[in-house]
Design a protein around this motif. Structure first.
Motif, PDB file in Angstrom:
ATOM      1  N   VAL A 216       0.855  -1.180   0.000  1.00 40.67           N
ATOM      2  CA  VAL A 216       0.000   0.000   0.000  1.00 40.67           C
ATOM      3  C   VAL A 216       0.895   1.234   0.000  1.00 40.67           C
ATOM      4  CG1 VAL A 216      -0.207   0.024   2.520  1.00 40.67           C
ATOM      5  CG2 VAL A 216      -1.963   1.140   1.135  1.00 40.67           C
ATOM      6  N   ALA A 217       0.483   2.259  -0.693  1.00 43.25           N
ATOM      7  CA  ALA A 217       1.266   3.497  -0.771  1.00 43.25           C
ATOM      8  C   ALA A 217       0.324   4.683  -0.781  1.00 43.25           C
ATOM      9  CB  ALA A 217       2.132   3.492  -2.037  1.00 43.25           C
ATOM     10  N   ASP A 222      -4.035  10.128  -2.707  1.00 43.41           N
ATOM     11  CA  ASP A 222      -4.751   8.850  -2.690  1.00 43.41           C
ATOM     12  C   ASP A 222      -3.893   7.738  -2.086  1.00 43.41           C
ATOM     13  OD1 ASP A 222      -7.025   9.861  -3.857  1.00 43.41           O
ATOM     14  OD2 ASP A 222      -6.389   9.354  -5.901  1.00 43.41           O
ATOM     15  N   TYR A 223      -4.592   6.776  -1.517  1.00 41.96           N
ATOM     16  CA  TYR A 223      -3.974   5.501  -1.140  1.00 41.96           C
ATOM     17  C   TYR A 223      -4.110   4.552  -2.323  1.00 41.96           C
ATOM     18  CZ  TYR A 223      -3.998   7.172   3.673  1.00 41.96           C
ATOM     19  OH  TYR A 223      -3.778   7.906   4.809  1.00 41.96           O
ATOM     20  N   TRP A 224      -3.101   3.732  -2.503  1.00 41.25           N
ATOM     21  CA  TRP A 224      -3.111   2.724  -3.565  1.00 41.25           C
ATOM     22  C   TRP A 224      -2.742   1.383  -2.940  1.00 41.25           C
ATOM     23  CZ3 TRP A 224      -4.186   4.109  -8.681  1.00 41.25           C
ATOM     24  CH2 TRP A 224      -4.213   5.491  -8.936  1.00 41.25           C
ATOM     25  N   LEU A 225      -3.470   0.373  -3.300  1.00 42.17           N
ATOM     26  CA  LEU A 225      -3.212  -0.962  -2.746  1.00 42.17           C
ATOM     27  C   LEU A 225      -3.220  -1.980  -3.872  1.00 42.17           C
ATOM     28  CD1 LEU A 225      -4.504  -2.496   0.517  1.00 42.17           C
ATOM     29  CD2 LEU A 225      -4.912  -3.759  -1.605  1.00 42.17           C
ATOM     30  N   THR A 226      -2.207  -2.822  -3.892  1.00 39.31           N
ATOM     31  CA  THR A 226      -2.139  -3.870  -4.914  1.00 39.31           C
ATOM     32  C   THR A 226      -2.543  -5.208  -4.307  1.00 39.31           C
ATOM     33  OG1 THR A 226       0.200  -4.232  -4.413  1.00 39.31           O
ATOM     34  CG2 THR A 226      -0.310  -2.768  -6.244  1.00 39.31           C
ATOM     35  N   ALA A 227      -3.324  -5.950  -5.056  1.00 42.35           N
ATOM     36  CA  ALA A 227      -3.778  -7.272  -4.604  1.00 42.35           C
ATOM     37  C   ALA A 227      -3.953  -8.171  -5.820  1.00 42.35           C
ATOM     38  CB  ALA A 227      -5.083  -7.150  -3.830  1.00 42.35           C
ATOM     39  N   GLU A 229      -4.302  -9.287  -9.286  1.00 40.11           N
ATOM     40  CA  GLU A 229      -4.651  -8.629 -10.546  1.00 40.11           C
ATOM     41  C   GLU A 229      -5.471  -7.357 -10.330  1.00 40.11           C
ATOM     42  OE1 GLU A 229      -6.565 -11.568 -12.915  1.00 40.11           O
ATOM     43  OE2 GLU A 229      -4.763 -12.806 -13.127  1.00 40.11           O
ATOM     44  N   ALA A 230      -5.693  -7.014  -9.073  1.00 39.93           N
ATOM     45  CA  ALA A 230      -6.518  -5.842  -8.772  1.00 39.93           C
ATOM     46  C   ALA A 230      -5.684  -4.731  -8.136  1.00 39.93           C
ATOM     47  CB  ALA A 230      -7.663  -6.227  -7.844  1.00 39.93           C
ATOM     48  N   ILE A 231      -6.144  -3.504  -8.343  1.00 39.48           N
ATOM     49  CA  ILE A 231      -5.562  -2.331  -7.700  1.00 39.48           C
ATOM     50  C   ILE A 231      -6.716  -1.522  -7.104  1.00 39.48           C
ATOM     51  CG2 ILE A 231      -4.381  -0.131  -8.094  1.00 39.48           C
ATOM     52  CD1 ILE A 231      -2.749  -1.524 -10.271  1.00 39.48           C
ATOM     53  N   TYR A 232      -6.506  -1.056  -5.881  1.00 42.21           N
ATOM     54  CA  TYR A 232      -7.539  -0.294  -5.196  1.00 42.21           C
ATOM     55  C   TYR A 232      -6.997   1.093  -4.884  1.00 42.21           C
ATOM     56  CZ  TYR A 232      -9.561  -4.920  -4.800  1.00 42.21           C
ATOM     57  OH  TYR A 232     -10.069  -6.159  -5.101  1.00 42.21           O
ATOM     58  N   GLN A 233      -7.895   2.051  -4.892  1.00 41.47           N
ATOM     59  CA  GLN A 233      -7.484   3.444  -4.759  1.00 41.47           C
ATOM     60  C   GLN A 233      -8.592   4.252  -4.092  1.00 41.47           C
ATOM     61  OE1 GLN A 233      -7.860   5.490  -8.385  1.00 41.47           O
ATOM     62  NE2 GLN A 233      -6.875   7.395  -7.719  1.00 41.47           N
ATOM     63  N   GLU A 234      -8.166   5.183  -3.239  1.00 38.62           N
ATOM     64  CA  GLU A 234      -9.127   6.160  -2.731  1.00 38.62           C
ATOM     65  C   GLU A 234      -8.371   7.154  -1.860  1.00 38.62           C
ATOM     66  OE1 GLU A 234     -12.607   6.627  -3.628  1.00 38.62           O
ATOM     67  OE2 GLU A 234     -11.682   8.423  -2.735  1.00 38.62           O
ATOM     68  N   ALA A 235      -8.986   8.291  -1.635  1.00 43.51           N
ATOM     69  CA  ALA A 235      -8.331   9.332  -0.848  1.00 43.51           C
ATOM     70  C   ALA A 235      -8.372   9.037   0.643  1.00 43.51           C
ATOM     71  CB  ALA A 235      -8.969  10.688  -1.135  1.00 43.51           C
ATOM     72  N   THR A 236      -9.306   8.233   1.059  1.00 44.32           N
ATOM     73  CA  THR A 236      -9.363   7.859   2.472  1.00 44.32           C
ATOM     74  C   THR A 236      -9.085   6.368   2.604  1.00 44.32           C
ATOM     75  OG1 THR A 236     -11.754   7.580   2.263  1.00 44.32           O
ATOM     76  CG2 THR A 236     -10.966   9.690   3.108  1.00 44.32           C
ATOM     77  N   ALA A 237      -8.348   6.036   3.665  1.00 40.68           N
ATOM     78  CA  ALA A 237      -7.863   4.668   3.798  1.00 40.68           C
ATOM     79  C   ALA A 237      -8.973   3.666   4.081  1.00 40.68           C
ATOM     80  CB  ALA A 237      -6.813   4.608   4.911  1.00 40.68           C
ATOM     81  N   ASP A 238     -10.094   4.149   4.560  1.00 40.07           N
ATOM     82  CA  ASP A 238     -11.161   3.210   4.902  1.00 40.07           C
ATOM     83  C   ASP A 238     -12.188   3.054   3.794  1.00 40.07           C
ATOM     84  OD1 ASP A 238     -12.272   5.694   4.992  1.00 40.07           O
ATOM     85  OD2 ASP A 238     -13.231   5.466   6.955  1.00 40.07           O
ATOM     86  N   ALA A 239     -11.853   3.568   2.605  1.00 33.95           N
ATOM     87  CA  ALA A 239     -12.870   3.529   1.549  1.00 33.95           C
ATOM     88  C   ALA A 239     -12.274   3.136   0.203  1.00 33.95           C
ATOM     89  CB  ALA A 239     -13.561   4.891   1.448  1.00 33.95           C
TER      90      ALA A 239
END
Lengths: 402, 200
Positions: A216-217, A222-227, A229-239
């Motif tokens: 996670v970075a 924004d926060y970015w998380l790799t999992a 084949e998926a990538i997740y992103q949002e400005a708040t860590a809980d969303a």
């Protein structure tokens, strides 16, 4: 008489022999000159050796042959987890941590993460005495432990801890076996300071993910998380929400950011950036002997003069053999479409890379800012212990074993 | 009287022949002993140690403070062919493994052609030598081929007509040239080795 001085009257060889000898000399000279300049590498072999430093001056014998799981910094102290045990330097020598939480077994620490903020805290997962269930504990001094007790409803077995921008995430997992085939599902929880909550908007929380969350970075917005084949992103860590627009078909192993670029690595030896408008510039495949490098999480190091991007070559089946790490000077920009595999050509000095870690798999890096312009970079290898490289504000020490 | 004269002459000849035989020796008896002659050869197998003596930095104009190389293992297969009683020309197929301070391993294969001057001190032979060649170097994934200058001497004890045992002290000078001249260095090495040599 000089070796090559042969007056005519003392001529020891006949004319035929002379011709043979001269011919051989010419052949050797031509061969010598012809092959001498054709195999330039980035570093001179003798020059490289002459610059070597003693990589074992601070070696900890107990770390030999190990694969560290974690390195982090709390206050001015470093902590590492190796073979389930937490270590901390005491007077410059790594020692097993004197105090671990009550009710947990020695040698069961499996993951950790640090967060800063008003109260810098180290979170560690330990296995309970008895059933070995992993639980989260925290400490602010390495001595006093607080149980961060939690029950994870989704995929409830703790897999790992992640952190970015002083935010803590817990990855949980559940293994399901059907007809001797085991599948693993993951969930991502966010620590809100009081309890762990699933991240993601209501109804689309990050549960039952097929890919393991690895990194996670935070890029400042924004926060970015790799999992997988998926990538997740949002400005708040809980969303965090899934990024779907034009997402490349790859398996992502990590993410980092230099504040401008968001850089992703993949298990297929590729590097990506996200340009904010739905495009994903991508590099070619970094490979060795026609096999791609399985990249570990990329890491950015800014020593005040230059900014470097480091990407470890990790172990994976059907991947290229160990090659240390790739390095790019991204002081001006990083463009994966033009990146080339200039291994170790800039970082610290070329010897640091060449002498020490170039033959290792590296599962991750950890960069610690020690203040006053000083940095310490740790390389967590697969099977060859923990290494570090110290920047004193002016120059790098070179990689050496911890 | 005439026959008596003939007998007298024959007697003188008979008396003179043994003396003449001593004063005018046959070619075999008159040849001085030589350890080697044109066409001879020496095939030798060599094992020993290779020492890094120094590394010279031509840009700094000085030797580096430490070679960072440990004594290594050296081996060689050599052949020299005698062009006459004293001079021989031959070459080496050699190699050496040298450990470094940072736990790397330098492989060095010095291949050379060289002249040998043999001084016969029966049963010993001193054989100074000098030559040229190339050194193939490999350090991790870095490889380079460089010029090689070799000189030194071998000291043989001829145990039998066919076999000699030798002590070799040979020096290698290996200048390395790169496109980036800051990487240029010259390595100085010494081989201290023992040989078993077969005289062909």
């Amino acid at each position: 008489m000089s070796l090559f001085y042969m007056p005519y009257g003392e001529l020891p060889m006949n004319r035929k022999n002379y011709r043979t000898v001269v011919l051989l000399i010419l052949i050797s000279l031509v061969f010598m000159v012809g092959v001498s300049a054709c195999t330039d590498g980035p570093v001179g072999i003798f020059a490289s050796i002459a610059q070597e430093t003693d990589i074992n001056a601070s070696r900890t014998a107990a770390f030999d042959g190990t694969s560290p799981d974690f390195v982090g910094r709390l206050g001015s102290d470093y902590y590492t987890i190796i073979n389930g045990t937490i270590w901390k330097p005491v007077a410059g020598v790594w020692k097993k941590l004197a105090t671990i939480p009550p009710g947990v077994s020695n040698g069961t620490a499996s993951s950790a993460a640090t967060i800063g903020g008003a109260t810098p805290t180290l979170f560690v997962t330990f296995g309970l005495i008895g059933d070995g269930t992993q639980k989260v504990w925290s400490t602010i001094n390495g001595t006093d432990w607080v149980s961060v007790d939690a029950t994870f409803a989704e995929n409830g077995q703790i897999d790992s801890l992640l952190s970015a921008n002083d935010q803590l995430f817990v990855v949980t997992r559940a293994d399901t076996t059907v007809d001797s085939a085991t599948t693993t599902s993951y969930s991502v929880y966010f620590w809100n300071g009081t309890s762990f909550v699933l991240t993601g908007p209501g109804g689309t929380e990050l549960t039952d993910l097929s890919g393991r969350p690895t990194s996670v970075a935070f890029d400042g917005t924004d926060y970015w998380l790799t999992a997988g084949e998926a990538i997740y992103q949002e400005a708040t860590a809980d969303a965090l929400v899934a990024v779907v627009a034009n997402l490349p078909d790859d398996s992502f192993t990590g993410v980092t950011t230099d504040g401008t670029n968001v850089i992703f690595s993949s298990i297929s030896g590729k590097l990506y950036t996200y340009n904010g408008s739905g495009a994903w510039p991508v590099s070619g495949v970094f490979e060795k002997s026609d096999l791609p490098h399985a990249f570990s999480t990329p890491t950015v190091v800014d020593d005040g003069t230059n900014t470097y991007l480091l990407i470890g070559t990790n172990y994976a089946s059907d991947a290229a053999s160990a090659s240390g790490y790739l390095e790019f000077d991204i002081s001006t920009e990083f463009n994966p479409t033009t990146a080339s595999a200039s291994e170790g050509s800039d970082f610290a000095d070329i010897v640091n890379f060449q002498t020490s870690v170039s033959a290792n798999y590296i599962s991750k890096f950890y960069v610690a800012d020690e203040g006053a312009g000083k940095l310490r970079v740790f390389a967590l290898t697969v099977g060859n212990g923990l290494w570090s490289n110290y920047f004193d504000g002016t120059s790098w020490s070179g990689w050496a074993r911890e | 009287m005439r026959s008596a004269y003939i007998v007298f002459i024959l007697a003188l000849v008979a008396l003179a022949l043994p003396l003449a035989a001593q004063d005018i020796p046959t070619p075999i008896a008159s040849s001085p002993y030589v350890a080697f002659e044109k066409g001879d050869g020496i095939l030798s197998l060599t094992l020993g140690t290779k020492l890094a003596l120094a590394i010279y930095d031509p840009e700094a104009g000085s030797f580096v403070s430490d070679t960072n190389m440990y004594p290594g293992f050296a081996f060689a297969l050599s052949y020299v062919h005698f062009l006459n009683d004293n001079w021989a020309f031959g070459g080496d197929l050699a190699g050496a493994f040298i450990g470094t301070l940072a736990e790397r391993r330098l492989f060095m294969a010095p291949l050379s052609f060289r002249f040998v001057r043999a001084f016969n001190l029966d049963p010993f032979i001193i054989a100074p030598t000098a030559g040229l060649g190339m050194a193939i170097l490999s350090l991790g994934e870095d490889k380079h081929i460089d010029p090689l200058f070799k000189f030194g001497s071998s000291f043989y004890w001829r145990a039998t007509g066919d076999i000699s045992y030798g002590l070799n002290l040979l020096f290698d000078i290996v200048p390395q040239f790169y496109d980036d001249s800051a990487q240029n260095r010259t390595g100085f090495f010494m081989d201290a080795t023992l040989s078993v040599a077969y005289h062909l």
